[in-house]
Design an enzyme around this catalytic site. Structure first.
Site, PDB file in Angstrom:
ATOM      1  CE  LYS A 170      -3.718  -2.535   0.582  1.00  0.00           C
ATOM      2  NZ  LYS A 170      -4.837  -2.669  -0.314  1.00  0.00           N
ATOM      3  CG  HIS A 185      -7.786 -10.482  -5.790  1.00  0.00           C
ATOM      4  ND1 HIS A 185      -9.009  -9.907  -6.050  1.00  0.00           N
ATOM      5  CD2 HIS A 185      -7.398 -10.005  -4.587  1.00  0.00           C
ATOM      6  CE1 HIS A 185      -9.333  -9.107  -5.036  1.00  0.00           C
ATOM      7  NE2 HIS A 185      -8.376  -9.155  -4.136  1.00  0.00           N
TER       8      HIS A 185
END
EC number: 4.1.1.39
Length: 394
Positions: A166, A285
């Site tokens: 992040k 994912h």
């Protein structure tokens, strides 16, 4: 009178067959059906069976040129859902010949392609599928599976640890690689591209791949452990996706990543084949899953999407966290976690498993607990998921 009669007939005359004995080769489906007011459940269940197999809204003369008995889907059992008004579970059996071998795409096009917009139904949800070994054996399945992955990584007897880099959008490739290095050097097994990191103007994919590879090699040299970063190969075309996977292989990294629902099952299966042929692990994912699986009474339950992924191929798949959610959800989540990992799973309605599923020897998939978890969740996560899992923080 002999001969052909046109006209609209009730589906249940042909497609509702409560005396049918299912075959070991049939694909079985459990649908949660909410009929429109005034539509009997048998008709609604038969309509689903018809429209997802050989039927259409009327009888046509070409029906006589084939054997409906051989090719039709059959609604063979209907039961009301306890505690829900006007909701039923309709069980449908499909003959194996209706499906192309080795194609999850074709399986879904047939079973859920048309029926969900059906007038006679207020809502429809595919709750579970039974995939017979005769069909699952036509799929490669996961590129490597749990045991081979542990052998490649030389990590045993514990869950694997990962984290997502992040901020997920906005870093330059060099700073992104720097964050990857710090995480891996600090003790994580894996770091991860966020699902929407593909190849944006501020960080093109090749630059990211190079800097992340540098970080991996540096961390491996300093820790003496095997490290990985899920390089997201998802792209706008299948060719571009494979190009990115080829680049990852040439750089010598252990694992790539794909968004299997937005990328599509056809692309995913191609990538899984490439990964097995070239020794890459494949992290999956599930971006977009909630669009399909969130509504209780309409859509497709995630356990079906998870089974489909095991057939299409992936070594890891995100599968929720359970932590801090309702208890009932815990059993259901563990149900599909077992469907991902185990060879043989018994029917157990309390865990949402409508059919006994035998995967024979298809490799298992590691469930990834991800989304809003932090270090204080560790005891609960290890208790719920056990050793064979990836705990993905951030």
């Amino acid at each position: 009178s002999v001969g052909f009669k046109a006209g609209v007939k009730d589906y249940r005359l042909t497609y509702y067959t409560p005396e049918y004995e299912t075959l070991a080769t049939d694909i079985l489906a459990a649908f949660r059906v909410t009929p429109q007011p005034g539509v009997p459940p048998e008709e609604a269940g038969a309509a689903v069976a018809a429209e997802s197999s050989t039927g259409t809204w009327t009888t046509v003369w070409t029906d006589g040129l084939t054997s409906l008995d051989r090719y039709k889907g059959r609604c063979y059992h209907i039961e009301p859902v306890a505690g829900e008004e006007n909701q039923y579970i309709a069980y449908v059996a499909y003959p194996l010949d209706l499906f192309e071998e080795g194609s999850v795409t074709n399986m879904f096009t047939s079973i859920v392609g048309n029926v969900f917009g059906f007038k006679a139904l207020r809502a429809l949800r595919l709750e579970d599928l039974r995939i017979p070994p005769a069909y699952s054996k036509t799929f490669q399945g996961p590129p490597h599976g749990i045991q081979v992955e542990r052998d490649k990584l030389n990590k045993y007897g514990r869950p694997l640890l990962g984290c997502t880099i992040k901020p997920k959008l906005g870093l330059s490739a060099k700073n992104y690689g720097r964050a990857v290095y710090e995480c891996l050097r600090g003790g994580l097994d894996f770091t991860k591209d966020d699902e929407n990191v593909n190849s944006q103007p501020f960080m093109r994919w090749r630059d990211r791949f190079l800097f992340c590879t540098e970080a991996i090699y540096k961390a491996q040299a300093e820790t003496g452990e095997i490290k990985g970063h899920y390089l997201n190969a998802t792209a706008g075309t299948s060719e571009e996706m494979i190009k990115r996977a080829v680049c990852a292989r040439e750089l010598g990294v252990p694992i790539v990543m794909h968004d299997y629902l937005t990328g599509g099952f056809t692309a995913n299966t191609s990538l899984a084949h490439y990964c097995r042929d070239n020794g890459l692990l494949l992290h999956i994912h599930r971006a977009m899953h909630a669009v399909i699986d969130r509504q209780r009474n309409h859509g497709i339950h995630f356990r079906v999407l998870a089974k489909a992924l095991r057939m299409s191929g992936g070594d890891h798949i995100h599968s929720g966290t359970v932590v801090g959610k309702l208890e009932g959800e815990r059993d259901v989540t563990l149900g599909f976690v077992d469907l991902l990992r185990d060879d043989f799973i018994e029917k157990d309605r309390s865990r949402g498993i409508y059919f006994t599923q035998d995967w024979v020897s298809m490799p298992g998939v590691l469930p990834v607990a991800s989304g809003g978890i932090h270090v204080w969740h560790m005891p609960a996560l290890t208790e719920i998921f056990g050793d064979d899992s990836v705990l993905q923080f951030g």
